[in-house]
Design a protein around this motif. Structure first.
Motif, PDB file in Angstrom:
ATOM      1  N   ALA A 159     -29.487 -23.005 -23.456  1.00 48.11           N
ATOM      2  CA  ALA A 159     -29.645 -23.085 -24.910  1.00 48.11           C
ATOM      3  C   ALA A 159     -30.899 -23.867 -25.276  1.00 48.11           C
ATOM      4  CB  ALA A 159     -28.414 -23.731 -25.529  1.00 48.11           C
ATOM      5  N   GLU A 160     -31.166 -24.937 -24.532  1.00 47.89           N
ATOM      6  CA  GLU A 160     -32.377 -25.727 -24.790  1.00 47.89           C
ATOM      7  C   GLU A 160     -33.634 -24.937 -24.444  1.00 47.89           C
ATOM      8  OE1 GLU A 160     -32.800 -28.844 -26.161  1.00 47.89           O
ATOM      9  OE2 GLU A 160     -30.696 -28.507 -26.714  1.00 47.89           O
ATOM     10  N   LEU A 161     -33.594 -24.242 -23.299  1.00 50.46           N
ATOM     11  CA  LEU A 161     -34.758 -23.470 -22.864  1.00 50.46           C
ATOM     12  C   LEU A 161     -35.039 -22.307 -23.823  1.00 50.46           C
ATOM     13  CD1 LEU A 161     -36.851 -23.386 -20.544  1.00 50.46           C
ATOM     14  CD2 LEU A 161     -35.333 -21.785 -19.365  1.00 50.46           C
ATOM     15  N   SER A 162     -33.959 -21.708 -24.343  1.00 51.39           N
ATOM     16  CA  SER A 162     -34.123 -20.535 -25.213  1.00 51.39           C
ATOM     17  C   SER A 162     -34.717 -20.881 -26.570  1.00 51.39           C
ATOM     18  CB  SER A 162     -32.777 -19.831 -25.394  1.00 51.39           C
ATOM     19  OG  SER A 162     -31.861 -20.667 -26.076  1.00 51.39           O
ATOM     20  N   LYS A 163     -34.870 -22.161 -26.879  1.00 52.70           N
ATOM     21  CA  LYS A 163     -35.561 -22.544 -28.111  1.00 52.70           C
ATOM     22  C   LYS A 163     -37.047 -22.190 -28.039  1.00 52.70           C
ATOM     23  CE  LYS A 163     -32.471 -26.424 -29.195  1.00 52.70           C
ATOM     24  NZ  LYS A 163     -32.375 -27.914 -29.307  1.00 52.70           N
ATOM     25  N   HIS A 164     -37.540 -22.044 -26.812  1.00 50.90           N
ATOM     26  CA  HIS A 164     -38.958 -21.753 -26.608  1.00 50.90           C
ATOM     27  C   HIS A 164     -39.205 -20.435 -25.876  1.00 50.90           C
ATOM     28  CE1 HIS A 164     -39.728 -25.947 -27.750  1.00 50.90           C
ATOM     29  NE2 HIS A 164     -38.770 -26.280 -26.913  1.00 50.90           N
ATOM     30  N   TYR A 165     -38.232 -20.012 -25.030  1.00 47.33           N
ATOM     31  CA  TYR A 165     -38.441 -18.844 -24.175  1.00 47.33           C
ATOM     32  C   TYR A 165     -37.158 -18.034 -24.101  1.00 47.33           C
ATOM     33  CZ  TYR A 165     -42.119 -22.032 -22.575  1.00 47.33           C
ATOM     34  OH  TYR A 165     -43.162 -22.918 -22.527  1.00 47.33           O
ATOM     35  N   HIS A 166     -37.312 -16.822 -23.576  1.00 42.49           N
ATOM     36  CA  HIS A 166     -36.132 -16.000 -23.299  1.00 42.49           C
ATOM     37  C   HIS A 166     -35.375 -16.579 -22.109  1.00 42.49           C
ATOM     38  CE1 HIS A 166     -33.568 -12.565 -22.504  1.00 42.49           C
ATOM     39  NE2 HIS A 166     -34.049 -12.489 -21.266  1.00 42.49           N
ATOM     40  N   ALA A 167     -34.091 -16.848 -22.283  1.00 42.73           N
ATOM     41  CA  ALA A 167     -33.270 -17.382 -21.188  1.00 42.73           C
ATOM     42  C   ALA A 167     -33.019 -16.274 -20.166  1.00 42.73           C
ATOM     43  CB  ALA A 167     -31.955 -17.927 -21.715  1.00 42.73           C
ATOM     44  N   GLN A 168     -33.317 -16.550 -18.902  1.00 46.36           N
ATOM     45  CA  GLN A 168     -33.220 -15.544 -17.845  1.00 46.36           C
ATOM     46  C   GLN A 168     -31.781 -15.318 -17.405  1.00 46.36           C
ATOM     47  OE1 GLN A 168     -36.003 -14.024 -16.914  1.00 46.36           O
ATOM     48  NE2 GLN A 168     -35.067 -12.652 -15.428  1.00 46.36           N
ATOM     49  N   VAL A 169     -30.966 -16.374 -17.459  1.00 49.75           N
ATOM     50  CA  VAL A 169     -29.596 -16.304 -16.948  1.00 49.75           C
ATOM     51  C   VAL A 169     -28.621 -16.774 -18.012  1.00 49.75           C
ATOM     52  CG1 VAL A 169     -27.978 -17.270 -15.287  1.00 49.75           C
ATOM     53  CG2 VAL A 169     -30.253 -16.612 -14.536  1.00 49.75           C
ATOM     54  N   ASN A 170     -27.577 -16.009 -18.206  1.00 44.30           N
ATOM     55  CA  ASN A 170     -26.472 -16.417 -19.070  1.00 44.30           C
ATOM     56  C   ASN A 170     -25.219 -16.517 -18.206  1.00 44.30           C
ATOM     57  OD1 ASN A 170     -27.784 -16.369 -21.750  1.00 44.30           O
ATOM     58  ND2 ASN A 170     -28.083 -14.208 -21.259  1.00 44.30           N
ATOM     59  N   PRO A 171     -24.812 -17.735 -17.846  1.00 46.34           N
ATOM     60  CA  PRO A 171     -23.717 -17.894 -16.892  1.00 46.34           C
ATOM     61  C   PRO A 171     -22.379 -17.411 -17.434  1.00 46.34           C
ATOM     62  CG  PRO A 171     -24.301 -19.999 -17.866  1.00 46.34           C
ATOM     63  CD  PRO A 171     -25.334 -19.023 -18.319  1.00 46.34           C
ATOM     64  N   ARG A 172     -21.539 -16.967 -16.516  1.00 43.78           N
ATOM     65  CA  ARG A 172     -20.171 -16.611 -16.858  1.00 43.78           C
ATOM     66  C   ARG A 172     -19.272 -17.806 -16.573  1.00 43.78           C
ATOM     67  NH1 ARG A 172     -19.983 -11.093 -17.399  1.00 43.78           N
ATOM     68  NH2 ARG A 172     -21.678  -9.892 -16.428  1.00 43.78           N
ATOM     69  N   ASP A 173     -18.061 -17.752 -17.080  1.00 44.81           N
ATOM     70  CA  ASP A 173     -17.121 -18.850 -16.798  1.00 44.81           C
ATOM     71  C   ASP A 173     -16.941 -19.025 -15.296  1.00 44.81           C
ATOM     72  OD1 ASP A 173     -16.790 -19.392 -19.450  1.00 44.81           O
ATOM     73  OD2 ASP A 173     -14.921 -18.272 -19.673  1.00 44.81           O
ATOM     74  N   ILE A 174     -16.813 -17.895 -14.588  1.00 42.79           N
ATOM     75  CA  ILE A 174     -16.720 -17.913 -13.129  1.00 42.79           C
ATOM     76  C   ILE A 174     -17.930 -17.190 -12.571  1.00 42.79           C
ATOM     77  CG2 ILE A 174     -15.405 -17.139 -11.108  1.00 42.79           C
ATOM     78  CD1 ILE A 174     -12.867 -17.455 -12.765  1.00 42.79           C
ATOM     79  N   ASN A 175     -18.657 -17.854 -11.690  1.00 40.38           N
ATOM     80  CA  ASN A 175     -19.914 -17.323 -11.171  1.00 40.38           C
ATOM     81  C   ASN A 175     -19.792 -16.923  -9.711  1.00 40.38           C
ATOM     82  OD1 ASN A 175     -21.923 -17.799 -13.507  1.00 40.38           O
ATOM     83  ND2 ASN A 175     -20.752 -19.691 -13.375  1.00 40.38           N
ATOM     84  N   LEU A 176     -18.657 -16.335  -9.390  1.00 39.46           N
ATOM     85  CA  LEU A 176     -18.376 -15.879  -8.031  1.00 39.46           C
ATOM     86  C   LEU A 176     -17.920 -14.426  -8.035  1.00 39.46           C
ATOM     87  CD1 LEU A 176     -16.373 -18.977  -6.714  1.00 39.46           C
ATOM     88  CD2 LEU A 176     -18.615 -18.234  -5.904  1.00 39.46           C
ATOM     89  N   PHE A 177     -18.300 -13.733  -6.961  1.00 41.02           N
ATOM     90  CA  PHE A 177     -17.788 -12.396  -6.694  1.00 41.02           C
ATOM     91  C   PHE A 177     -16.805 -12.485  -5.524  1.00 41.02           C
ATOM     92  CE2 PHE A 177     -21.793 -11.634  -8.750  1.00 41.02           C
ATOM     93  CZ  PHE A 177     -21.635 -10.451  -9.461  1.00 41.02           C
ATOM     94  N   TYR A 178     -15.953 -11.488  -5.441  1.00 40.39           N
ATOM     95  CA  TYR A 178     -15.041 -11.366  -4.298  1.00 40.39           C
ATOM     96  C   TYR A 178     -15.517 -10.196  -3.451  1.00 40.39           C
ATOM     97  CZ  TYR A 178     -10.639 -11.125  -1.686  1.00 40.39           C
ATOM     98  OH  TYR A 178      -9.677 -11.132  -0.688  1.00 40.39           O
ATOM     99  N   MET A 179     -15.703 -10.440  -2.145  1.00 37.81           N
ATOM    100  CA  MET A 179     -16.219  -9.420  -1.228  1.00 37.81           C
ATOM    101  C   MET A 179     -15.199  -9.125  -0.139  1.00 37.81           C
ATOM    102  SD  MET A 179     -20.269 -10.067  -0.476  1.00 37.81           S
ATOM    103  CE  MET A 179     -19.933 -11.415   0.646  1.00 37.81           C
ATOM    104  N   LYS A 180     -14.820  -7.868  -0.060  1.00 38.27           N
ATOM    105  CA  LYS A 180     -13.892  -7.468   1.012  1.00 38.27           C
ATOM    106  C   LYS A 180     -13.819  -5.943   1.041  1.00 38.27           C
ATOM    107  CE  LYS A 180      -9.087  -7.956   2.565  1.00 38.27           C
ATOM    108  NZ  LYS A 180      -7.713  -8.412   2.190  1.00 38.27           N
ATOM    109  N   ASP A 181     -13.874  -5.383   2.253  1.00 35.96           N
ATOM    110  CA  ASP A 181     -13.640  -3.943   2.442  1.00 35.96           C
ATOM    111  C   ASP A 181     -14.483  -3.082   1.495  1.00 35.96           C
ATOM    112  OD1 ASP A 181     -11.749  -4.679   4.318  1.00 35.96           O
ATOM    113  OD2 ASP A 181     -10.095  -4.619   2.882  1.00 35.96           O
ATOM    114  N   GLY A 182     -15.762  -3.317   1.459  1.00 33.27           N
ATOM    115  CA  GLY A 182     -16.642  -2.464   0.686  1.00 33.27           C
ATOM    116  C   GLY A 182     -16.670  -2.737  -0.807  1.00 33.27           C
ATOM    117  N   ILE A 183     -16.138  -3.858  -1.236  1.00 41.86           N
ATOM    118  CA  ILE A 183     -16.250  -4.210  -2.651  1.00 41.86           C
ATOM    119  C   ILE A 183     -16.956  -5.552  -2.792  1.00 41.86           C
ATOM    120  CG2 ILE A 183     -14.109  -2.987  -3.244  1.00 41.86           C
ATOM    121  CD1 ILE A 183     -12.928  -5.885  -3.753  1.00 41.86           C
ATOM    122  N   ARG A 184     -17.674  -5.710  -3.856  1.00 43.22           N
ATOM    123  CA  ARG A 184     -18.175  -7.008  -4.315  1.00 43.22           C
ATOM    124  C   ARG A 184     -18.033  -6.983  -5.827  1.00 43.22           C
ATOM    125  NH1 ARG A 184     -23.303  -9.536  -6.104  1.00 43.22           N
ATOM    126  NH2 ARG A 184     -23.330 -11.724  -5.416  1.00 43.22           N
TER     127      ARG A 184
END
Length: 531
Positions: free
Chosen positions: A261-286
């Protein structure tokens, strides 16, 4: 092969974001978002901080030794792996996904930059040892971004029905892909050598990440580059506490959102985090992990976990949890004794959002160094530039503007009516003086006549230039050939073209040439022209 370098400002290329340009200039608005200036002094301070952090070097060394089993490696690579166990050894890291056959040229430029910087630091700080590392983002599941290359203007795509982490995918079908491109490559001096190398690296590997490791190692082993595949249970285990915090408390999201939010006052923010920032990987899924009430759902599947179940899964199978862009850098800096990170403009942009999260978890934040950029101008294009009398800066200008300038410079006619426009203004000023003596209200009518006359002159000037352009049809075609050759798809060459045709023409000496010309801290855009 003889290339000479010309250096121009990044600003003059008109190809980089405002944030990237401001970071290169160390603009004051960005200073709160990074910790160390990108120079020798900043790296010296980063070394001192890194000394206080207990990096699990044994895990990194063990992971690397396992990865390199069965691969013929040179002595310098073996030496650097062993040296990582030493507390006086630090890394210079760059990161990228396992794009097919390295993908874009900037993939190569990033690695060369890391190597050159590590060598310079070894000279500047002889009491330490610095190792260049390519951290492979093999868990990326964006196949459409990673499954193609451009060759001689054509987009060639590896078709596969596989899903999940691209690095884990098998290499079935790549033999046909290599055969498809071999006809274009093998006729060049080093082409058959390259085709054989691709076959040995990819067709004899069980996965894309293994093939990428072998290929990148074959390109850079003489420089001592280490390739790290972080898709490893022991390495992921070091992140369990952070992953737990992300799953249950969403702390990373809260911290990064505030910074973004602070960075976006001057520039486009590159990343908008999610509440959970993890994927689950197993058997051909991520797939993303989503909290829904008291359940943890795996997106696009029927898999569900309670809080206790997902924590048990994390502790039992940490390799099944994959960080997204918010946590990937923290993971990298936790498992490597890193002091400097080499990244492109968009990578620097999201790293600037992460500093406070690093401080929260007490993980050292590296010196951020924007990667080098080059434009390769081969001999034919160099000759064409000389014929058109264009400088390194000129070729980045708009094609229509360049054409107008060239024609004006070569034409024997006066194609601009600046003198006449000035005379016209003087004439109407005189008329205004006369009419004001008769009736001041006539001024508006005189102004309208002047505007009409100026417009007519400008239209005449355009028609004169258009007529002259028709006389320069061959020159126009040459300029278009130059621009399309150096800027495929109307963008920077490094964002489209692949290393394969350059290797096929020049062999490994192409990489040596890049290393020779690569700067470390001096930030200029390199135009490399073949004599």
């Amino acid at each position: 092969m003889n290339f000479t370098a010309e250096w121009i400002s990044y600003d003059s290329t008109n190809a980089f974001s405002a944030l990237a340009i401001d970071y290169l200039h160390q603009h004051t608005t960005l200073q709160p978002f990074y910790k160390y200036n990108p120079g020798l002094g900043g790296i010296g301070r980063a070394i001192e901080e890194r000394k206080t952090f207990n990096t699990s070097r044994k895990n990194a060394v063990a992971a690397l030794k396992t990865q390199y089993q069965g691969i013929d490696v040179c002595e310098k690579v073996t030496f650097n792996i062993e040296k990582l166990a030493d507390t006086s050894t630090f890394t210079v890291c760059t990161a990228h996904q396992p794009n097919l056959f390295t993908g874009y040229l900037y993939f190569i430029y990033k690695i060369v930059h890391a190597i050159k910087l590590a060598d310079e630091l070894n000279a500047a700080y002889p009491q330490y040892h610095f190792v260049p590392v390519y951290y492979m983002g093999s868990e990326d599941n964006d196949l459409e971004e990673l499954n193609h290359i451009y060759l001689n203007g054509d987009k060639l795509t590896w078709e596969t029905n596989q899903t999940g982490a691209v690095g884990r995918m098998h290499t079935k079908g790549l033999d046909a892909f290599i055969h498809r491109i071999s006809g274009e490559l093998s006729v060049l001096e080093h082409g058959q050598e390259l085709v054989d190398l691709l076959k040995s690296c990819y067709c004899q590997s069980s996965s894309v990440q293994e093939g990428t490791l072998k290929f990148v190692n074959s390109l850079f082993e003489n420089y001592g580059l280490l390739v790290l595949i972080a898709d490893n249970a022991a390495l992921k285990k070091e992140m369990i506490k952070v992953f737990e915090d992300d799953l249950l408390q969403h702390t990373p999201a809260a911290i990064v959102k505030k910074t973004a939010a602070e960075l976006s006052k001057h520039y486009h923010a590159q990343v908008n985090p999610r509440d959970i920032n993890l994927f689950y990987m197993k058997d051909g899924i991520r797939e993303r992990i989503i909290k829904n009430g008291d359940q943890f759902e795996i997106n696009n599947t029927n898999t569900r976990f309670s809080s206790n179940e997902i924590l048990n899964e994390l502790h039992s199978y940490p390799e099944r949890f994959s960080p997204n862009v918010v946590l990937r850098g923290l993971f990298q800096e936790t498992i490597l004794p890193n002091v400097a990170f080499i990244g492109g403009g968009s990578e620097i942009a999201y790293w600037l959002e992460l500093k406070e999260m690093f401080a929260h978890y007490k993980v050292p934040y590296p010196v951020l160094i924007q990667r080098n950029s080059f434009l390769i101008v081969e001999q034919k294009m160099t000759r064409l530039m000389e014929k058109l009398q264009l400088s390194a800066e000129d070729i980045f200008k708009d094609e229509a503007l360049l054409l107008n300038n060239i024609i004006k410079a070569r034409s024997t006619l006066q194609l601009t009516l600046e003198k006449e426009t000035g005379q016209l203004a003087a004439f109407y000023n005189h008329i205004r003086l006369l009419t004001n003596q008769v009736d001041i209200t006539l001024t508006e009518h005189v102004n309208a006549l002047e505007t009409k006359a100026e417009k007519a002159l400008k239209n005449l000037e355009k028609k004169m230039l258009r007529a002259e352009k028709n006389k320069y049809a061959a020159l126009t075609a040459q300029l278009r050939k130059l621009k399309s050759g150096l800027f495929p798809n109307n963008t920077l060459q490094e964002r489209v073209e692949n290393i394969l045709p350059y290797y096929a023409r020049y062999g490994k000496s192409f990489i040596d040439m890049l290393y020779e010309h690569a700067p470390t801290f001096d930030k200029k855009f390199g135009v490399l022209r073949e004599a």
